[in-house]
Every structure is written in structure tokens, then in C-alpha cells.
Design an enzyme around this catalytic site. Structure first.
Site, PDB file in Angstrom:
ATOM      1  N   CYS A 108      35.644  72.205  50.093  1.00 28.55           N
ATOM      2  CA  CYS A 108      36.611  71.892  51.146  1.00 28.55           C
ATOM      3  C   CYS A 108      37.872  71.352  50.491  1.00 28.55           C
ATOM      4  O   CYS A 108      37.940  70.180  50.120  1.00 28.55           O
ATOM      5  CB  CYS A 108      36.071  70.902  52.160  1.00 28.55           C
ATOM      6  SG  CYS A 108      37.169  70.716  53.598  1.00 28.55           S
ATOM      7  N   LEU A 109      38.856  72.220  50.353  1.00 21.81           N
ATOM      8  CA  LEU A 109      40.090  71.861  49.668  1.00 21.81           C
ATOM      9  C   LEU A 109      40.855  70.766  50.398  1.00 21.81           C
ATOM     10  O   LEU A 109      41.285  69.767  49.809  1.00 21.81           O
ATOM     11  CB  LEU A 109      40.949  73.108  49.490  1.00 21.81           C
ATOM     12  CG  LEU A 109      42.313  72.939  48.822  1.00 21.81           C
ATOM     13  CD1 LEU A 109      42.589  74.114  47.892  1.00 21.81           C
ATOM     14  CD2 LEU A 109      43.430  72.851  49.869  1.00 21.81           C
ATOM     15  N   TYR A 163      45.660  75.593  58.432  1.00 16.97           N
ATOM     16  CA  TYR A 163      45.661  74.237  58.972  1.00 16.97           C
ATOM     17  C   TYR A 163      46.796  73.995  59.964  1.00 16.97           C
ATOM     18  O   TYR A 163      47.775  74.741  60.029  1.00 16.97           O
ATOM     19  CB  TYR A 163      45.795  73.211  57.835  1.00 16.97           C
ATOM     20  CG  TYR A 163      44.900  73.452  56.660  1.00 16.97           C
ATOM     21  CD1 TYR A 163      43.526  73.636  56.818  1.00 16.97           C
ATOM     22  CD2 TYR A 163      45.418  73.499  55.366  1.00 16.97           C
ATOM     23  CE1 TYR A 163      42.703  73.860  55.734  1.00 16.97           C
ATOM     24  CE2 TYR A 163      44.602  73.719  54.273  1.00 16.97           C
ATOM     25  CZ  TYR A 163      43.245  73.905  54.458  1.00 16.97           C
ATOM     26  OH  TYR A 163      42.442  74.133  53.377  1.00 16.97           O
ATOM     27  N   ASN A 200      37.265  74.925  62.886  1.00 21.61           N
ATOM     28  CA  ASN A 200      36.875  75.473  61.587  1.00 21.61           C
ATOM     29  C   ASN A 200      36.089  76.770  61.718  1.00 21.61           C
ATOM     30  O   ASN A 200      36.201  77.655  60.865  1.00 21.61           O
ATOM     31  CB  ASN A 200      36.070  74.435  60.798  1.00 21.61           C
ATOM     32  CG  ASN A 200      36.137  74.680  59.295  1.00 21.61           C
ATOM     33  OD1 ASN A 200      37.192  75.022  58.758  1.00 21.61           O
ATOM     34  ND2 ASN A 200      35.014  74.503  58.608  1.00 21.61           N
ATOM     35  N   CYS A 222      42.526  77.606  51.385  1.00 14.22           N
ATOM     36  CA  CYS A 222      41.428  77.080  52.190  1.00 14.22           C
ATOM     37  C   CYS A 222      40.202  77.918  51.883  1.00 14.22           C
ATOM     38  O   CYS A 222      40.265  79.152  51.946  1.00 14.22           O
ATOM     39  CB  CYS A 222      41.763  77.180  53.684  1.00 14.22           C
ATOM     40  SG  CYS A 222      40.380  76.769  54.775  1.00 14.22           S
ATOM     41  N   VAL A 223      39.085  77.265  51.555  1.00  9.18           N
ATOM     42  CA  VAL A 223      37.888  78.020  51.201  1.00  9.18           C
ATOM     43  C   VAL A 223      37.159  78.567  52.425  1.00  9.18           C
ATOM     44  O   VAL A 223      36.206  79.330  52.288  1.00  9.18           O
ATOM     45  CB  VAL A 223      36.919  77.157  50.361  1.00  9.18           C
ATOM     46  CG1 VAL A 223      37.500  76.880  48.993  1.00  9.18           C
ATOM     47  CG2 VAL A 223      36.581  75.863  51.086  1.00  9.18           C
TER      48      VAL A 223
END
Length: 253
Positions: A83-84, A140, A170, A201-202
């Protein structure tokens, strides 16, 4: 007689609503299996998080120690914190603190294990590319994207442009069509950039689009997942120049 193939256990610490890291990272490492002797298995532990907000991310991060201990029980060879934005929203340089703390959890559990955070891996990947200026896309809300931009810039990499898709859910992020990034990337201002981060973002899928965007724009194109995979291979001493390994940072899988 052929030498036995070494099997590596890949541990992943993932948000409970993440559906992408357990598909994209295995996909890249399966590609390596087609050309190299190693084999990989994948093992996850989850931290509760549904909405991508600063408050939920902070609460979720507190669960990462538990996840590291659980994966350490399985004697995984490496762990990835997937989670970046959770890391980057905790302040400059937090990926180093997080990786050190989680490693200590494994030491205390009797099985010292290297830790890779997707946040730290993205920074390292951009430095490996020699990228001083980048353009990025995130799913985001804008305030979180601003934190990501600020974090990247605190590591000596200027963000020339950023696009926020403004998605708080998410699960909705993970459900996106990766090929939608082909059109979104057209709006990125890349003049003067050294590289493009197609998904900072992963959870936001991007695998299928990376090579196509790279071919179109003529710049190295990466994602947080690509850089995380590269970092894992590097710490396992597997970054040889074969497809799926040394080529990861060029987008050639």
C-alpha cells in the site's frame, strides 16, 4: 541431470480490500518462471481498509506488524508491504521506518526477512532509471495525491504533473480496466519528464497498458507494482538480465 529449481515464498501485506497485488506481482513472476529456473509461491496477510482516506490508512498501518509476524510464521523469503499511499501519507521517509520496524518483527519472531514497501520500491525504481522528473497518475482523492507528490519530491524527484482519478472506494479502484489508462495518460503533461508512473498505486491495475504507453510516449513507464517486483527480485539476488527481471523497469516483461 538438471539442478533442482529453487522455490521462493513471496509474502504480501495487503489492505483487506486490495485485489490487484495478488494478481499483478504473481503475473510478473510467472513470466520470469518461463525463462529462469526459479519458482514462486504467494502468501498474504491482510490489514482492514475499505475507503482510501488518511484516517483509514493510518488505522490500517497499525496492523502491519501483526501481518509481518503472521507471514514470518510461514518462513517467507521476502515480504512486500502493498500500500503505497498508506506509507506516503505518514510523512517524509516513512518507508524506511516502516521497513526497519517490520524487519525487526521478523527478527523477533526468529526468521529475519527482507521487507519491501511499494512506496520505497517506487522511489528506488525511479532512481534506478535515473529519473529526475516524472509525471504520475493516481486513483486517489486530490489531497492524498498531493501527499504522494510531496513525498516523491522529498526524495529528490520532481513531479511535473499528476492526475487524480478521485476514487475513494478501494474496491472500485481495483475493478478499473487497466486499458482505460491509455486515454488518461494522453492528458499527462510529460514535456521534460524522464519517466511516467502509470499507476502510483498498487491497487489500480495497469499491467496491460504499461508497454503500450511506453511505446507511444517514448519514455520509461513503470508502476508501483512493477517497481515492487523489481525490488523483491533485487533483494533475492535474482535481477539478472532476462525477461521478467532486469527488463522490468523498462516495461518489457
Amino acid at each position: 541431470m538438471a539442478a533442482p529449481r529453487r522455490a521462493y515464498r513471496i509474502g504480501q501485506i495487503v489492505p483487506s480490500s486490495n485485489t490487484t497485488m495478488e494478481t499483478e506481482i504473481p503475473r510478473m513472476l510467472r513470466a520470469r518462471e518461463a525463462v529462469a529456473a526459479e519458482r514462486f509461491t504467494f502468501h498474504s496477510s491482510r490489514m482492514r481498509m475499505k475507503k482510501v482516506s488518511k484516517e483509514e490508512l493510518a488505522s490500517m498501518d497499525k496492523d502491519s506488524d501483526r501481518c509481518a509476524a503472521e507471514l514470518s510464521d510461514a518462513h517467507v523469503d521476502i515480504m512486500g508491504y502493498a500500500c503505497l499511499v498508506a506509507i506516503m501519507s505518514c510523512g517524509h521517509g516513512y518507508h524506511r521506518e516502516s521497513e526497519q520496524r517490520l524487519h525487526q518483527v521478523t527478527v523477533d519472531n526468529g526468521y529475519p526477512t527482507p521487507i519491501v514497501s511499494s512506496a520505497g520500491a517506487l522511489i528506488e525504481g525511479l532512481h534506478v532509471l535515473g529519473a529526475k522528473k516524472v509525471a504520475i497518475i493516481t486513483p486517489y482523492m486530490r489531497p492524498l495525491t498531493n501527499l504522494v507528490v510531496d513525498y516523491i519530491e522529498s526524495e529528490g524527484i520532481r513531479v511535473l504533473d499528476s492526475i487524480s482519478l478521485e476514487i475513494a472506494d478501494n474496491l472500485a479502484v481495483g475493478a478499473r480496466d487497466p486499458l482505460a489508462l491509455l486515454e488518461i495518460a494522453r492528458d499527462l503533461k510529460i514535456a521534460g519528464a524522464d519517466a511516467v508512473v502509470l499507476s502510483a498505486c498498487v491497487q489500480m491495475p495497469s499491467f496491460e497498458a504499461i508497454q503500450m504507453v511506453q511505446d507511444r510516449c517514448g519514455l520509461p513507464v513503470v508502476s508501483a507494482a512493477v517497481c515492487t517486483t523489481y525490488r523483491m527480485l533485487k533483494l533475492l539476488n535474482l535481477t539478472t538480465e532476462v525477461p521478467g527481471a532486469g527488463a522490468l523497469l523498462s516495461g518489457k516483461y
